[in-house]
Structure formats: C-alpha cells, structure tokens
Enzyme design. Structure first.
Site, PDB file in Angstrom:
ATOM      1  N   GLU A  76       0.847  -1.287   0.133  1.00  0.00           N
ATOM      2  CA  GLU A  76       0.078   0.110   0.093  1.00  0.00           C
ATOM      3  C   GLU A  76       0.939   1.365  -0.072  1.00  0.00           C
ATOM      4  OE1 GLU A  76      -2.644   1.570  -0.531  1.00  0.00           O
ATOM      5  OE2 GLU A  76      -4.531   0.514   0.170  1.00  0.00           O
ATOM      6  N   ASP A 123      -4.223   5.399   6.407  1.00  0.00           N
ATOM      7  CA  ASP A 123      -4.629   6.742   7.086  1.00  0.00           C
ATOM      8  C   ASP A 123      -5.480   6.122   8.206  1.00  0.00           C
ATOM      9  OD1 ASP A 123      -5.019   9.314   7.540  1.00  0.00           O
ATOM     10  OD2 ASP A 123      -6.619   9.453   5.899  1.00  0.00           O
ATOM     11  N   THR A 128      -9.443   1.617   4.055  1.00  0.00           N
ATOM     12  CA  THR A 128      -9.279   1.029   2.927  1.00  0.00           C
ATOM     13  C   THR A 128      -8.810  -0.567   2.804  1.00  0.00           C
ATOM     14  OG1 THR A 128      -9.103   3.187   1.798  1.00  0.00           O
ATOM     15  CG2 THR A 128      -8.037   1.494   0.467  1.00  0.00           C
ATOM     16  N   LEU A 129      -7.767  -0.468   3.772  1.00  0.00           N
ATOM     17  CA  LEU A 129      -6.972  -1.938   3.730  1.00  0.00           C
ATOM     18  C   LEU A 129      -8.000  -2.755   4.596  1.00  0.00           C
ATOM     19  CD1 LEU A 129      -4.337  -2.783   3.337  1.00  0.00           C
ATOM     20  CD2 LEU A 129      -3.393  -1.957   5.476  1.00  0.00           C
ATOM     21  N   LYS A 166      -0.186   6.500   9.017  1.00  0.00           N
ATOM     22  CA  LYS A 166      -0.641   7.743  10.041  1.00  0.00           C
ATOM     23  C   LYS A 166      -0.960   7.235  11.218  1.00  0.00           C
ATOM     24  CE  LYS A 166      -1.492  11.116   6.295  1.00  0.00           C
ATOM     25  NZ  LYS A 166      -2.773  11.965   5.673  1.00  0.00           N
ATOM     26  N   ASP A 194      -1.395  10.976  -4.670  1.00  0.00           N
ATOM     27  CA  ASP A 194      -1.962  12.457  -5.388  1.00  0.00           C
ATOM     28  C   ASP A 194      -2.845  13.484  -4.735  1.00  0.00           C
ATOM     29  OD1 ASP A 194      -4.067  10.334  -5.017  1.00  0.00           O
ATOM     30  OD2 ASP A 194      -5.329  11.701  -6.409  1.00  0.00           O
ATOM     31  N   ARG A 222       1.338  12.791  -8.799  1.00  0.00           N
ATOM     32  CA  ARG A 222       1.904  11.113  -8.342  1.00  0.00           C
ATOM     33  C   ARG A 222       3.288  10.965  -9.163  1.00  0.00           C
ATOM     34  NH1 ARG A 222      -2.452   8.054  -6.942  1.00  0.00           N
ATOM     35  NH2 ARG A 222      -4.407   8.599  -7.856  1.00  0.00           N
TER      36      ARG A 222
HETATM   37  P1  IMP Z   1      -7.562   5.056   4.368  1.00  0.00           P
HETATM   38  O1  IMP Z   1      -8.820   4.321   4.020  1.00  0.00           O
HETATM   39  O2  IMP Z   1      -8.322   6.224   5.558  1.00  0.00           O
HETATM   40  O3  IMP Z   1      -6.584   4.245   5.415  1.00  0.00           O
HETATM   41  O4  IMP Z   1      -7.072   6.088   3.520  1.00  0.00           O
HETATM   42  C1  IMP Z   1      -6.142   5.451   2.501  1.00  0.00           C
HETATM   43  C2  IMP Z   1      -6.279   6.118   1.117  1.00  0.00           C
HETATM   44  O5  IMP Z   1      -6.656   7.580   1.142  1.00  0.00           O
HETATM   45  C3  IMP Z   1      -4.775   5.927   0.651  1.00  0.00           C
HETATM   46  O6  IMP Z   1      -4.925   5.004  -0.230  1.00  0.00           O
HETATM   47  C4  IMP Z   1      -4.969   7.179  -0.190  1.00  0.00           C
HETATM   48  O7  IMP Z   1      -5.507   6.992  -1.473  1.00  0.00           O
HETATM   49  C5  IMP Z   1      -5.575   8.226   0.702  1.00  0.00           C
HETATM   50  N1  IMP Z   1      -4.853   9.073   1.385  1.00  0.00           N
HETATM   51  C6  IMP Z   1      -4.881   9.209   2.748  1.00  0.00           C
HETATM   52  N2  IMP Z   1      -3.966  10.021   3.060  1.00  0.00           N
HETATM   53  C7  IMP Z   1      -3.547  10.759   2.003  1.00  0.00           C
HETATM   54  C8  IMP Z   1      -2.438  11.927   1.918  1.00  0.00           C
HETATM   55  O8  IMP Z   1      -1.994  12.269   3.017  1.00  0.00           O
HETATM   56  N3  IMP Z   1      -2.178  12.112   0.747  1.00  0.00           N
HETATM   57  C9  IMP Z   1      -2.693  11.464  -0.297  1.00  0.00           C
HETATM   58  N4  IMP Z   1      -3.442  10.431  -0.140  1.00  0.00           N
HETATM   59  C10 IMP Z   1      -3.922  10.038   0.848  1.00  0.00           C
HETATM   60 MG    MG Z   2      -4.005   3.772  -1.814  1.00  0.00          MG
END
Ligand code: IMP
Ligand code: MG
Length: 184
Positions: free
Chosen positions: A102, A106, A110-111, A134, A162, A168
């Site tokens: 990945e 964040d 997503t994961l 993060k 992005d 990117r």
């Molecule tokens: P999560 O589902 O909150 O863990 O977010 C994951 C997805 O959010 C990543 O795969 C990124 O596409 C997007 N994302 C989260 N933080 C950032 C950032 O600081 N910059 C760009 N994309 C981010």
């Molecule tokens: Mg991603």
C-alpha cells in the site's frame, strides 16, 4: 524552501527520494529474510502504490510473483453506501502468502476492506507493507507488519500519492504548506 504548486495548493519538501529508497532497501532486506521459502505473491494496490511497489519489488530476491489490484466503486448502487469491490484478482491466492503493498494507511478503512475481501479466498497469511503510516488517524486493529515512515496526520503527495489525481509523478514526497507542524 522550494514550493511546488499542485492545482490550488502549495506543498513543501518532506521526504527525499534518497531517504525513501534507503528505507525501501531496509524493508526489502527484512522481507527477503522473512519470506524465504514461502513463494509469496506481492499485491500492489493501485493507483497510489505503483512507484513504491516497483522500487520495493526490484529489491526482492526471493522467488515470488507480483500482481496489482484496484478498488472500484460498484456501478448502480447508491453512492451513499460507498461499497467498493476489489478488481483484478486472477492468480490462485488460496493457501498462498500474500504481501499487500500500500502507499499509505490513514484510517485503515481501505486496507480493512481489502483484507476482508482477500480473506474470502483463504490465503495462508496476509502480510501488510505500506510506505506511509499515519498512526494518529488509524482506527483499526490489524497489524501493519512493515512501514517505511510514520507520518503526522497531514496531507502529503508525490511518489505515487496524489492530490485530486495530480502529483503522483513527483520523485520526492511533499507535504501541504502550513500544515507540516500540526499534530506532530
Ligand atoms: P484510509 O482508508 O483512511 O486508510 O485511506 C487510505 C487512502 O486514502 C490511501 O490509499 C490514499 O489514497 C488516501 N490518502 C490518505 N491520506 C493521504 C494523503 O496524505 N495524501 C494522499 N492520499 C491520501
Ligand atoms: Mg491507496
């Protein structure tokens, strides 16, 4: 301080490509050790992980395969439900060691979604590798086995990541200006 403008926002340097590559070599070394004899399949999650997956995989020396998956929104289902399906699964991943690559974890939503869908195929184990993590935003419990950098809860771009589709291509990772000292 060099400022890079992407669409309406200004970004400043955060992690250089040199620093990134040094950490990637370190992680690859650990993986080459822990994955010995496991015949793993690396799985890059598109789009964000394409650069990281490429640089990491070049350092992998154990016999292995690589493939890429993408989360796509279901067509015809209410967007408020935000249901996404994982597209591109074609190798037989049942009973295999999977190494998810990945770009950033964040909140972990997503994961979480990806892991749940992959588990349906009953892989032997799922190992998580992310370039960026993060911890302050993370809301899930599953283990992040390897991460290159722990970062504050700020917005970053570059090296595959992005802002609205742009940025990117940057070799370095940049952070949104005036945000870099918050939440540290
Ligand atoms: P999560 O589902 O909150 O863990 O977010 C994951 C997805 O959010 C990543 O795969 C990124 O596409 C997007 N994302 C989260 N933080 C950032 C950032 O600081 N910059 C760009 N994309 C981010
Ligand atoms: Mg991603």
């Amino acid at each position: 301080m060099k400022i890079t403008k992407i669409l309406d926002k200004e970004f400043i340097p955060y992690l250089s490509s040199e620093e990134i590559l040094v950490r990637i070599e370190e992680i690859a070394k650990q993986l080459n050790h822990s994955l010995k004899g496991k015949d793993p399949i690396f799985i890059g999650i598109l789009n964000g992980s394409f650069m990281f997956a490429s640089d990491l995989y070049k350092e992998i020396t154990v016999p292995s395969q690589i493939s890429f998956l993408k989360l796509a929104s279901y067509q015809g289902i209410s967007s408020t439900e935000n249901i996404k399906k994982l597209i591109g699964i074609n190798e037989d991943i049942t009973n295999k060691t999977l190494v998810i690559i990945e770009d950033i974890v964040d909140t972990g939503n997503t994961l979480d979604h990806i892991i749940k869908q992959l588990k349906k195929y009953e892989p032997k184990e799922i190992i998580i590798v992310t370039l960026l993590f993060k911890p302050k935003a993370y809301k899930k419990n599953f283990k992040i086995h390897h991460y290159a950098f722990e970062i504050p809860n700020n917005f970053i771009i570059g090296y595959g990541l992005d802002y609205n589709g742009y940025g990117r291509n940057l070799k370095d990772i940049l952070i949104l200006k005036n945000q870099q000292n918050e939440n540290k």
